[in-house]
Design a protein around this motif. Structure first.
Motif, PDB file in Angstrom:
ATOM      1  N   GLY A  98     -55.430  47.202  45.809  1.00 10.44           N
ATOM      2  CA  GLY A  98     -54.374  47.638  44.897  1.00 10.44           C
ATOM      3  C   GLY A  98     -54.333  49.154  44.765  1.00 10.44           C
ATOM      4  N   GLN A  99     -55.501  49.771  44.634  1.00 12.99           N
ATOM      5  CA  GLN A  99     -55.556  51.232  44.533  1.00 12.99           C
ATOM      6  C   GLN A  99     -55.100  51.900  45.832  1.00 12.99           C
ATOM      7  N   GLN A 100     -55.461  51.319  46.972  1.00 14.99           N
ATOM      8  CA  GLN A 100     -55.008  51.875  48.252  1.00 14.99           C
ATOM      9  C   GLN A 100     -53.496  51.800  48.369  1.00 14.99           C
ATOM     10  N   LEU A 101     -52.907  50.679  47.962  1.00 14.47           N
ATOM     11  CA  LEU A 101     -51.459  50.539  47.989  1.00 14.47           C
ATOM     12  C   LEU A 101     -50.798  51.557  47.062  1.00 14.47           C
ATOM     13  N   LEU A 102     -51.387  51.764  45.891  1.00 15.68           N
ATOM     14  CA  LEU A 102     -50.848  52.745  44.947  1.00 15.68           C
ATOM     15  C   LEU A 102     -50.913  54.148  45.535  1.00 15.68           C
ATOM     16  N   GLN A 103     -52.032  54.503  46.145  1.00 12.94           N
ATOM     17  CA  GLN A 103     -52.173  55.840  46.728  1.00 12.94           C
ATOM     18  C   GLN A 103     -51.183  56.059  47.874  1.00 12.94           C
ATOM     19  N   GLN A 104     -50.942  55.032  48.674  1.00 15.21           N
ATOM     20  CA  GLN A 104     -49.938  55.138  49.738  1.00 15.21           C
ATOM     21  C   GLN A 104     -48.552  55.354  49.142  1.00 15.21           C
ATOM     22  N   ALA A 105     -48.247  54.630  48.080  1.00 14.30           N
ATOM     23  CA  ALA A 105     -46.942  54.777  47.431  1.00 14.30           C
ATOM     24  C   ALA A 105     -46.791  56.173  46.839  1.00 14.30           C
ATOM     25  N   ILE A 106     -47.833  56.678  46.198  1.00  7.43           N
ATOM     26  CA  ILE A 106     -47.779  58.024  45.620  1.00  7.43           C
ATOM     27  C   ILE A 106     -47.505  59.055  46.703  1.00  7.43           C
ATOM     28  N   ALA A 107     -48.199  58.954  47.816  1.00  7.48           N
ATOM     29  CA  ALA A 107     -47.992  59.909  48.911  1.00  7.48           C
ATOM     30  C   ALA A 107     -46.548  59.854  49.414  1.00  7.48           C
ATOM     31  N   ALA A 108     -46.004  58.653  49.561  1.00  3.75           N
ATOM     32  CA  ALA A 108     -44.625  58.512  50.036  1.00  3.75           C
ATOM     33  C   ALA A 108     -43.632  59.039  49.000  1.00  3.75           C
ATOM     34  N   LEU A 109     -43.847  58.716  47.737  1.00  4.15           N
ATOM     35  CA  LEU A 109     -42.950  59.172  46.678  1.00  4.15           C
ATOM     36  C   LEU A 109     -42.992  60.698  46.551  1.00  4.15           C
ATOM     37  N   ARG A 110     -44.160  61.248  46.695  1.00  2.99           N
ATOM     38  CA  ARG A 110     -44.299  62.714  46.661  1.00  2.99           C
ATOM     39  C   ARG A 110     -43.493  63.349  47.794  1.00  2.99           C
ATOM     40  N   GLN A 111     -43.565  62.763  48.985  1.00  2.00           N
ATOM     41  CA  GLN A 111     -42.787  63.265  50.126  1.00  2.00           C
ATOM     42  C   GLN A 111     -41.293  63.167  49.864  1.00  2.00           C
ATOM     43  N   GLN A 112     -40.901  62.170  49.084  1.00  2.00           N
ATOM     44  CA  GLN A 112     -39.497  61.992  48.740  1.00  2.00           C
ATOM     45  C   GLN A 112     -39.043  62.952  47.635  1.00  2.00           C
ATOM     46  N   GLY A 113     -39.981  63.672  47.029  1.00  2.00           N
ATOM     47  CA  GLY A 113     -39.644  64.647  45.999  1.00  2.00           C
ATOM     48  C   GLY A 113     -39.992  64.260  44.580  1.00  2.00           C
ATOM     49  N   PHE A 168     -45.178  49.097  50.290  1.00  2.00           N
ATOM     50  CA  PHE A 168     -46.244  48.834  51.251  1.00  2.00           C
ATOM     51  C   PHE A 168     -46.775  47.419  51.100  1.00  2.00           C
ATOM     52  N   ILE A 169     -47.310  46.909  52.196  1.00  2.00           N
ATOM     53  CA  ILE A 169     -47.994  45.621  52.179  1.00  2.00           C
ATOM     54  C   ILE A 169     -49.405  45.820  52.729  1.00  2.00           C
ATOM     55  N   ALA A 170     -50.283  44.923  52.345  1.00  2.00           N
ATOM     56  CA  ALA A 170     -51.647  44.904  52.873  1.00  2.00           C
ATOM     57  C   ALA A 170     -51.819  43.612  53.666  1.00  2.00           C
ATOM     58  N   LEU A 171     -52.311  43.754  54.872  1.00  2.00           N
ATOM     59  CA  LEU A 171     -52.544  42.604  55.745  1.00  2.00           C
ATOM     60  C   LEU A 171     -54.025  42.481  56.053  1.00  2.00           C
ATOM     61  N   ALA A 172     -54.480  41.258  56.199  1.00  2.00           N
ATOM     62  CA  ALA A 172     -55.842  40.964  56.648  1.00  2.00           C
ATOM     63  C   ALA A 172     -55.737  39.795  57.621  1.00  2.00           C
ATOM     64  N   ASP A 173     -56.211  39.993  58.812  1.00  2.00           N
ATOM     65  CA  ASP A 173     -56.099  38.947  59.840  1.00  2.00           C
ATOM     66  C   ASP A 173     -54.653  38.467  59.977  1.00  2.00           C
ATOM     67  N   GLU A 174     -53.735  39.416  59.942  1.00  2.00           N
ATOM     68  CA  GLU A 174     -52.294  39.167  60.092  1.00  2.00           C
ATOM     69  C   GLU A 174     -51.696  38.332  58.964  1.00  2.00           C
ATOM     70  N   GLN A 175     -52.402  38.221  57.845  1.00  2.00           N
ATOM     71  CA  GLN A 175     -51.878  37.517  56.679  1.00  2.00           C
ATOM     72  C   GLN A 175     -51.644  38.511  55.549  1.00  2.00           C
ATOM     73  N   LEU A 176     -50.545  38.304  54.837  1.00  2.00           N
ATOM     74  CA  LEU A 176     -50.221  39.149  53.700  1.00  2.00           C
ATOM     75  C   LEU A 176     -51.216  38.889  52.568  1.00  2.00           C
ATOM     76  N   VAL A 177     -51.898  39.945  52.112  1.00  2.00           N
ATOM     77  CA  VAL A 177     -52.852  39.791  51.011  1.00  2.00           C
ATOM     78  C   VAL A 177     -52.478  40.652  49.802  1.00  2.00           C
ATOM     79  N   GLY A 178     -51.469  41.527  49.954  1.00  2.00           N
ATOM     80  CA  GLY A 178     -51.041  42.338  48.829  1.00  2.00           C
ATOM     81  C   GLY A 178     -49.762  43.096  49.128  1.00  2.00           C
ATOM     82  N   TYR A 179     -49.115  43.549  48.058  1.00  2.00           N
ATOM     83  CA  TYR A 179     -47.915  44.367  48.212  1.00  2.00           C
ATOM     84  C   TYR A 179     -47.793  45.334  47.044  1.00  2.00           C
ATOM     85  N   ARG A 180     -47.022  46.390  47.242  1.00  2.00           N
ATOM     86  CA  ARG A 180     -46.682  47.363  46.198  1.00  2.00           C
ATOM     87  C   ARG A 180     -45.211  47.700  46.370  1.00  2.00           C
ATOM     88  N   LEU A 181     -44.413  47.456  45.327  1.00  2.00           N
ATOM     89  CA  LEU A 181     -43.000  47.830  45.308  1.00  2.00           C
ATOM     90  C   LEU A 181     -42.826  49.024  44.380  1.00  2.00           C
TER      91      LEU A 181
END
Length: 151
Positions: free
Chosen positions: A72-87, A16-29
Motif C-alpha cells: 500500500g505504501q509503495q502504491l502511494l509513493q508511486q502515485a505521489i511521484a506521478a501526481l507531482r510530475q503532473q503538477g 497503479f496496480i500491484a501484481l504478484a505472480d501475474e495476479q492482482l494483489v493491490g491497486y491505488r486510484l
C-alpha cells in the motif's frame, strides 16, 4: 473506467496496480489535480494549496494475504511521484475512521498525512442507495477523516 481516467493528466497516469505472480494483489486510484469535484465534505479553507494544485486519493486496496508487506505504501509513493510530475503539490483523502484497527488513517498518517477535519456520518447518504456498511450494516454511521498529504 471513469475513475481510472481521472488520474491521467499531462501525459502521465497516477493510478497503479500491484501484481504478484501475474495476479492482482493491490491497486491505488488517484485523481489528478483539477480532475475531481469538491463536495460538501471538503474543507477548502483548511487546504494548504489551491484546488488546482490538489490531487485526490480516491481508493486503495491490498488483498488480505498481501497486507503488511508495504504494498500500500509503495502504491502511494508511486502515485505521489506521478501526481507531482503532473503538477500537484498535495493530495487530499477522506479516510474511513472506523476501518479495522483504524488502518486507513494509520496508513495515510505513516506517509505524512495530517488531519484537517472529521466528518461524521460521511457515507450515510449512500445507505439510501443500498450501500451496506461492513461495520454498521444498512445504515452507516461511520465518519471520514479529511486528511492532506503535502508533496
Amino acid at each position: 473506467m471513469q475513475w481510472q481516467s481521472l488520474g491521467q493528466s499531462a501525459g502521465g497516469n497516477a493510478n497503479f496496480i500491484a501484481l504478484a505472480d501475474e495476479q492482482l494483489v493491490g491497486y491505488r486510484l488517484s485523481f489528478s489535480a483539477g480532475n475531481w469535484l469538491q463536495d460538501e465534505w471538503c474543507s477548502p479553507d483548511l487546504w494548504p494549496v489551491s484546488a488546482t494544485e490538489l490531487a485526490y486519493f480516491k481508493s486503495v486496496a491490498v488483498h488480505p494475504a498481501w497486507q503488511g508487506l508495504g504494498i500500500g505504501q509503495q502504491l502511494l509513493q508511486q502515485a505521489i511521484a506521478a501526481l507531482r510530475q503532473q503538477g500537484a503539490k498535495a493530495g487530499l483523502a477522506h479516510l474511513w475512521r472506523e476501518s479495522p484497527h483504524n488502518s486507513a488513517v494509520r496508513y495515510f498518517s505513516k506517509a505524512g498525512g495530517r488531519l484537517l477535519k472529521v466528518h461524521p456520518n460521511r457515507w450515510q447518504h449512500l445507505s439510501a442507495a443500498g450501500y451496506l456498511c461492513p461495520r454498521c450494516g444498512a445504515l452507516c454511521y461511520c465518519s471520514a477523516a479529511e486528511m492532506v498529504l503535502e508533496f
